[in-house]
Design an enzyme around this catalytic site. Structure first.
Site, PDB file in Angstrom:
ATOM      1  N   ASP A  96     -18.652 -13.780  32.492  1.00 25.49           N
ATOM      2  CA  ASP A  96     -18.879 -15.209  32.719  1.00 25.49           C
ATOM      3  C   ASP A  96     -18.196 -15.772  33.956  1.00 25.49           C
ATOM      4  OD1 ASP A  96     -16.218 -15.123  31.979  1.00 25.49           O
ATOM      5  OD2 ASP A  96     -16.525 -16.054  30.022  1.00 25.49           O
ATOM      6  N   GLU A 118     -22.395  -8.341  27.798  1.00 24.81           N
ATOM      7  CA  GLU A 118     -21.699  -9.395  27.043  1.00 24.81           C
ATOM      8  C   GLU A 118     -22.482 -10.709  27.106  1.00 24.81           C
ATOM      9  OE1 GLU A 118     -17.026  -9.578  26.754  1.00 24.81           O
ATOM     10  OE2 GLU A 118     -17.683 -11.278  27.944  1.00 24.81           O
ATOM     11  N   HIS A 207      -3.053 -19.321  28.940  1.00 23.25           N
ATOM     12  CA  HIS A 207      -3.182 -19.743  30.339  1.00 23.25           C
ATOM     13  C   HIS A 207      -4.478 -20.501  30.635  1.00 23.25           C
ATOM     14  CE1 HIS A 207      -5.347 -15.863  30.183  1.00 23.25           C
ATOM     15  NE2 HIS A 207      -6.161 -16.451  31.051  1.00 23.25           N
ATOM     16  N   HIS A 240       1.694 -16.285  32.900  1.00 24.76           N
ATOM     17  CA  HIS A 240       0.780 -16.361  34.040  1.00 24.76           C
ATOM     18  C   HIS A 240       1.454 -17.091  35.196  1.00 24.76           C
ATOM     19  CE1 HIS A 240      -2.963 -17.114  36.250  1.00 24.76           C
ATOM     20  NE2 HIS A 240      -3.558 -16.280  35.430  1.00 24.76           N
TER      21      HIS A 240
END
Length: 364
Positions: A96, A118, A207, A240
């Site tokens: 994505d 996916e 994150h 992160h």
């Protein structure tokens, strides 16, 4: 013979496309080329080394402080030249990201069939995750092959009117990747990650940009309360580097004795933490998919998730960024852990990549 071009850029994309590359290379009826977009340079090289794969091309699109539109522009500028050079029969993208969406659209513009690994994951909220939900929808519209991980994801695409001939339920390639890794690496050495790491511990990854601000502060407050409630547990958080994450995390969690804030870790170390933890607190969809392969219960700190299968089966729990809900979920998971007997992964069985190759070669 089918000439297949697979495109990846981020670490998750590389991890999820690597098993497909390896499966394609074992086929006599497939010629595969692998192209990176050039994001996550260090993490990309680390992920590639796990599987012993080297790319055939690299778009090298990464620029300092680039916007989503900058990324889209660079992909549109550079990827057609790769298409013209390789002349693929099929272009394959995963997931994505903005790069995946732009690669798919560029291939569609050049009349090259698109295969989407996916496919069909949906939250039905364009702002969560952003921009990933929109990217997935765009890729599905232009794909000739929608490789859905589950029946639920296929049903999402059916409801959107996606052509039935494009839909196949194959599982998620991340399970293939984990099975390959488990066969090669023991994933037991916690001391190389942090010499002070002790069991039992709770693994934290958080994150997501849609939580930045008040939602993310709530997550940090909840983690602190949980650590104070369970001083016999460590709470391990690879933080992160994004300032929107690092700032509130160190402001609210640094100095708590049983919270270990550590730098981002390579993928093998992340899986080592996942394998050996007591439970997982996360806002990551990928961790939701990976946790069942290690029998771990997953508390998902998001308002919506596109991975609903594990939630429906009681393998994970959606709690949002509400402090009370997060704390209650952690208490329940620790004190009633025997209720979570996770014996299989609903997202795949380790044979997804072979199914994808079978479908591609049959259709071509």
């Amino acid at each position: 013979m089918i000439k297949l071009l697979i495109i990846a850029g981020t670490r998750p994309e590389i991890i999820k496309t690597a098993p497909v590359v390896l499966a394609a290379r074992n086929r006599k009826d497939v010629q595969v080329r692998y192209c990176l977009t050039g994001q996550h340079k260090t993490m990309a090289n680390e992920a590639l080394s796990i599987f012993g794969i080297q790319p055939d091309a690299d778009l090298e699109i990464m620029r300092p402080n680039q916007t989503l539109n900058d990324i889209a522009m660079l992909v549109f500028e550079k990827i057609p030249k790769i298409f013209e050079k390789i002349k693929p029969d099929v272009v394959m993208v995963q997931g994505d990201t903005t790069t995946a969406a732009m690669v798919a659209f560029a291939a569609f513009n050049m009349k090259i069939p698109v295969a989407h690994i996916e496919a069909g994951l949906r939250t039905f909220n364009l702002n969560a995750p952003y921009p990933e939900e929109a990217n997935r929808r765009l890729i599905s519209v232009v794909s000739s092959y929608n490789f859905c991980p589950t029946e639920f994801s296929r049903e999402n695409l059916r409801r959107e009117g996606t052509a039935e001939i494009t839909l196949s339920v194959v599982g998620n390639t991340v399970v293939d990747a984990i099975e390959l890794i488990k066969a090669k690496y023991p994933l037991n050495d916690l001391k190389i990650i942090n010499p002070d790491l002790q069991t039992p511990f709770v693994l934290i990854t958080a994150h997501r940009r849609e939580s930045f601000g008040g939602g993310f502060e709530n997550i940090c407050i909840a983690i602190r309360k949980c650590a104070e409630s369970y001083p016999d547990r460590q709470f391990i958080y690879p933080v992160h580097l994004n300032p929107n994450v690092k700032g509130p995390v160190y402001k609210l969690l640094d100095g708590v004795s049983n919270i270990k804030l550590i730098p981002p870790v390579p993928y093998l170390e992340l899986l080592t933490l996942l394998k050996n933890c007591e439970l997982v607190l996360t806002d990551s969809g990928g961790i939701q998919e990976e946790s069942p392969s290690f029998g771990k219960y997953c508390i998902v700190m998001r308002e919506v998730t596109e991975r609903v299968e594990s939630v429906r089966l009681g393998m994970s729990e959606l709690v949002g960024t509400d402090i009370g809900k997060i704390c209650d979920a952690v208490q329940h998971a620790i004190e009633r852990k025997n209720e979570h007997d996770i014996r299989h992964n609903p997202y795949g069985d380790g044979r997804t990549s072979e199914r994808i190759m079978d479908i591609l070669t049959k259709h071509q």
